[in-house]
Write a protein that holds these residues in place. Structure first.
Motif, PDB file in Angstrom:
ATOM      1  N   GLU A   1      27.757  30.962  34.768  1.00  0.00           N
ATOM      2  CA  GLU A   1      27.485  30.365  33.470  1.00  0.00           C
ATOM      3  C   GLU A   1      28.159  31.114  32.329  1.00  0.00           C
ATOM      4  O   GLU A   1      27.939  30.789  31.161  1.00  0.00           O
ATOM      5  N   THR A   2      28.971  32.113  32.679  1.00  0.00           N
ATOM      6  CA  THR A   2      29.661  32.927  31.683  1.00  0.00           C
ATOM      7  C   THR A   2      31.162  32.721  31.822  1.00  0.00           C
ATOM      8  O   THR A   2      31.701  32.825  32.936  1.00  0.00           O
ATOM      9  N   ASP A   3      31.834  32.422  30.736  1.00  0.00           N
ATOM     10  CA  ASP A   3      33.276  32.201  30.779  1.00  0.00           C
ATOM     11  C   ASP A   3      33.992  33.406  31.362  1.00  0.00           C
ATOM     12  O   ASP A   3      33.603  34.555  31.112  1.00  0.00           O
ATOM     13  N   GLY A   4      35.049  33.145  32.128  1.00  0.00           N
ATOM     14  CA  GLY A   4      35.845  34.229  32.682  1.00  0.00           C
ATOM     15  C   GLY A   4      36.017  34.117  34.178  1.00  0.00           C
ATOM     16  O   GLY A   4      35.431  33.260  34.844  1.00  0.00           O
ATOM     17  N   ASP A   5      36.820  35.027  34.707  1.00  0.00           N
ATOM     18  CA  ASP A   5      37.130  35.079  36.135  1.00  0.00           C
ATOM     19  C   ASP A   5      36.336  36.234  36.739  1.00  0.00           C
ATOM     20  O   ASP A   5      36.775  37.383  36.714  1.00  0.00           O
ATOM     21  N   HIS A   6      35.155  35.935  37.278  1.00  0.00           N
ATOM     22  CA  HIS A   6      34.234  36.964  37.743  1.00  0.00           C
ATOM     23  C   HIS A   6      34.024  36.879  39.251  1.00  0.00           C
ATOM     24  O   HIS A   6      34.004  35.783  39.817  1.00  0.00           O
ATOM     25  N   HIS A   7      33.835  38.048  39.868  1.00  0.00           N
ATOM     26  CA  HIS A   7      33.688  38.100  41.324  1.00  0.00           C
ATOM     27  C   HIS A   7      32.631  39.127  41.708  1.00  0.00           C
ATOM     28  O   HIS A   7      32.602  40.235  41.164  1.00  0.00           O
ATOM     29  N   VAL A   8      31.792  38.766  42.662  1.00  0.00           N
ATOM     30  CA  VAL A   8      30.777  39.667  43.202  1.00  0.00           C
ATOM     31  C   VAL A   8      31.012  39.755  44.706  1.00  0.00           C
ATOM     32  O   VAL A   8      30.903  38.752  45.411  1.00  0.00           O
ATOM     33  N   ILE A   9      31.343  40.939  45.197  1.00  0.00           N
ATOM     34  CA  ILE A   9      31.662  41.088  46.611  1.00  0.00           C
ATOM     35  C   ILE A   9      30.808  42.198  47.226  1.00  0.00           C
ATOM     36  O   ILE A   9      30.286  43.062  46.521  1.00  0.00           O
ATOM     37  N   ARG A  10      30.706  42.138  48.533  1.00  0.00           N
ATOM     38  CA  ARG A  10      29.923  43.159  49.251  1.00  0.00           C
ATOM     39  C   ARG A  10      30.832  44.336  49.606  1.00  0.00           C
ATOM     40  O   ARG A  10      31.864  44.153  50.260  1.00  0.00           O
ATOM     41  N   ALA A  11      30.427  45.526  49.171  1.00  0.00           N
ATOM     42  CA  ALA A  11      31.170  46.736  49.500  1.00  0.00           C
ATOM     43  C   ALA A  11      30.266  47.936  49.262  1.00  0.00           C
ATOM     44  O   ALA A  11      29.674  48.068  48.194  1.00  0.00           O
ATOM     45  N   ASP A  12      30.158  48.801  50.233  1.00  0.00           N
ATOM     46  CA  ASP A  12      29.334  50.003  50.148  1.00  0.00           C
ATOM     47  C   ASP A  12      30.221  51.166  49.727  1.00  0.00           C
ATOM     48  O   ASP A  12      31.044  51.646  50.507  1.00  0.00           O
ATOM     49  N   VAL A  13      30.072  51.630  48.486  1.00  0.00           N
ATOM     50  CA  VAL A  13      30.963  52.688  47.995  1.00  0.00           C
ATOM     51  C   VAL A  13      30.635  54.047  48.599  1.00  0.00           C
ATOM     52  O   VAL A  13      31.345  55.022  48.329  1.00  0.00           O
ATOM     53  N   GLY A  14      29.594  54.118  49.412  1.00  0.00           N
ATOM     54  CA  GLY A  14      29.351  55.332  50.174  1.00  0.00           C
ATOM     55  C   GLY A  14      30.294  55.474  51.360  1.00  0.00           C
ATOM     56  O   GLY A  14      30.328  56.521  52.010  1.00  0.00           O
ATOM     57  N   ASP A  15      31.091  54.435  51.601  1.00  0.00           N
ATOM     58  CA  ASP A  15      32.042  54.389  52.719  1.00  0.00           C
ATOM     59  C   ASP A  15      33.457  54.313  52.139  1.00  0.00           C
ATOM     60  O   ASP A  15      33.798  53.378  51.423  1.00  0.00           O
ATOM     61  N   THR A  16      34.285  55.302  52.439  1.00  0.00           N
ATOM     62  CA  THR A  16      35.633  55.368  51.871  1.00  0.00           C
ATOM     63  C   THR A  16      36.452  54.133  52.202  1.00  0.00           C
ATOM     64  O   THR A  16      37.189  53.613  51.353  1.00  0.00           O
ATOM     65  N   ASP A  17      36.346  53.643  53.425  1.00  0.00           N
ATOM     66  CA  ASP A  17      37.099  52.443  53.812  1.00  0.00           C
ATOM     67  C   ASP A  17      36.678  51.236  52.980  1.00  0.00           C
ATOM     68  O   ASP A  17      37.504  50.391  52.614  1.00  0.00           O
ATOM     69  N   GLU A  18      35.376  51.149  52.684  1.00  0.00           N
ATOM     70  CA  GLU A  18      34.880  50.043  51.868  1.00  0.00           C
ATOM     71  C   GLU A  18      35.413  50.146  50.430  1.00  0.00           C
ATOM     72  O   GLU A  18      35.709  49.136  49.797  1.00  0.00           O
ATOM     73  N   ILE A  19      35.529  51.359  49.929  1.00  0.00           N
ATOM     74  CA  ILE A  19      36.103  51.560  48.592  1.00  0.00           C
ATOM     75  C   ILE A  19      37.544  51.079  48.563  1.00  0.00           C
ATOM     76  O   ILE A  19      37.970  50.378  47.631  1.00  0.00           O
ATOM     77  N   ASP A  20      38.305  51.443  49.577  1.00  0.00           N
ATOM     78  CA  ASP A  20      39.711  51.031  49.621  1.00  0.00           C
ATOM     79  C   ASP A  20      39.832  49.509  49.680  1.00  0.00           C
ATOM     80  O   ASP A  20      40.712  48.916  49.047  1.00  0.00           O
ATOM     81  N   ARG A  21      38.919  48.868  50.403  1.00  0.00           N
ATOM     82  CA  ARG A  21      38.928  47.403  50.466  1.00  0.00           C
ATOM     83  C   ARG A  21      38.562  46.807  49.109  1.00  0.00           C
ATOM     84  O   ARG A  21      39.133  45.792  48.686  1.00  0.00           O
ATOM     85  N   LEU A  22      37.607  47.433  48.425  1.00  0.00           N
ATOM     86  CA  LEU A  22      37.202  46.970  47.100  1.00  0.00           C
ATOM     87  C   LEU A  22      38.371  47.007  46.121  1.00  0.00           C
ATOM     88  O   LEU A  22      38.598  46.054  45.363  1.00  0.00           O
ATOM     89  N   LEU A  23      39.120  48.090  46.136  1.00  0.00           N
ATOM     90  CA  LEU A  23      40.260  48.201  45.213  1.00  0.00           C
ATOM     91  C   LEU A  23      41.392  47.266  45.602  1.00  0.00           C
ATOM     92  O   LEU A  23      42.132  46.779  44.739  1.00  0.00           O
ATOM     93  N   ALA A  24      41.531  46.989  46.900  1.00  0.00           N
ATOM     94  CA  ALA A  24      42.514  45.992  47.323  1.00  0.00           C
ATOM     95  C   ALA A  24      42.127  44.611  46.786  1.00  0.00           C
ATOM     96  O   ALA A  24      42.998  43.833  46.365  1.00  0.00           O
ATOM     97  N   GLU A  25      40.829  44.329  46.773  1.00  0.00           N
ATOM     98  CA  GLU A  25      40.344  43.071  46.196  1.00  0.00           C
ATOM     99  C   GLU A  25      40.667  43.014  44.706  1.00  0.00           C
ATOM    100  O   GLU A  25      41.069  41.969  44.182  1.00  0.00           O
TER     101      GLU A  25
END
Length: 249
Positions: A54-78
């Protein structure tokens, strides 16, 4: 003064609950495109997704556990795939537990340090190729890092370490035009107060209100306001600082 973020691409870690939820919505409503992450699915995630739709803009909510380095790398790739760049990073994700130091196990020490401090190092490091001049990193610290809190040695150590990392990065990244600051909340009233017994919630409000110059707890919106200021161009000459949003505790 409006902290307008129109056109800016912002990453907020741990954005589905509490302070993070408020920061995500405030940034989106200020005109930014926001990417945030969460560790577990649930009602809080669904609520944020609905609000962002309901808010203007290009917004994304994804699952990623930042306690896991691999998940962080995937988050930044996103972030790279979806936005191509980042104008701001808010390292908000964190965990806490209350354990006597004599009973604090190595695994729990590592869990809290990794999620609160190591994640901020890795997210910021991986975000650097996406950040240009006038970009801003905001690390969410804690007023408790300076005060010290019994049963939270691991948590306060992580938040104190964040201040040191911020000071060093401000000097190292400053020549690239990247600013790095800390926002250190005091006691902020989040939805967690609504989930605890009413008597306990009122007791906490009364106890902490007496400790602040303003005589009350802070709101998520007030905390988010400080973060938006640091993400905006209004703070273009401010770096390496810790802003205590604590009501004068």
């Amino acid at each position: 003064m409006d902290f307008l973020l129109y056109g800016k691409k912002i990453l907020v870690t741990g954005g589905t609950r509490g302070i993070g939820h408020g920061i995500v919505l405030a940034a989106a409503r200020a005109g930014a495109d926001v990417l945030t992450c969460h560790r577990q699915d649930g009602e809080a995630v669904d609520s944020l997704v609905h609000a962002l739709k309901e808010t203007d803009g290009d917004h994304h909510v994804i699952r990623a556990d930042v306690g896991d380095t691999d998940e962080i790398d995937r988050l930044l790739a996103e972030a790279k795939d979806r936005f191509g760049r980042l104008d701001g990073v808010v390292n908000n994700a964190g965990v806490i537990s209350h354990i006597p130091f004599a009973e604090l196990e190595p695994d729990e020490w590592a869990r809290v340090i990794d999620t609160n401090l190591t994640a901020a190092y890795r997210v910021t490091q991986q975000a650097l190729p996406l950040m240009g001049r006038a970009s801003s990193v905001v690390n969410i610290g804690s007023r408790g890092a300076a005060a010290g809190i019994p049963l939270r040695a691991h948590y306060t150590a992580a938040k104190a370490g964040m201040i040191g990392m911020t000071r060093s990065l401000a000097k190292e990244l400053g020549p690239q035009g990247i600013r790095v600051n800390v926002v250190a909340p005091g006691v902020i009233e989040t939805e967690a107060f609504d989930t605890m017994p009413a008597e306990r919630a009122e007791g906490l409000r009364a106890t902490y209100s007496k400790k602040t110059a303003l005589g009350r707890l802070g709101t998520v919106e007030e905390l988010a306001g400080a973060v938006l200021f640091l993400l905006s161009d209004h703070s273009a000459y401010l770096t390496g600082e810790t802003i205590n949003v604590d009501g004068g505790i």
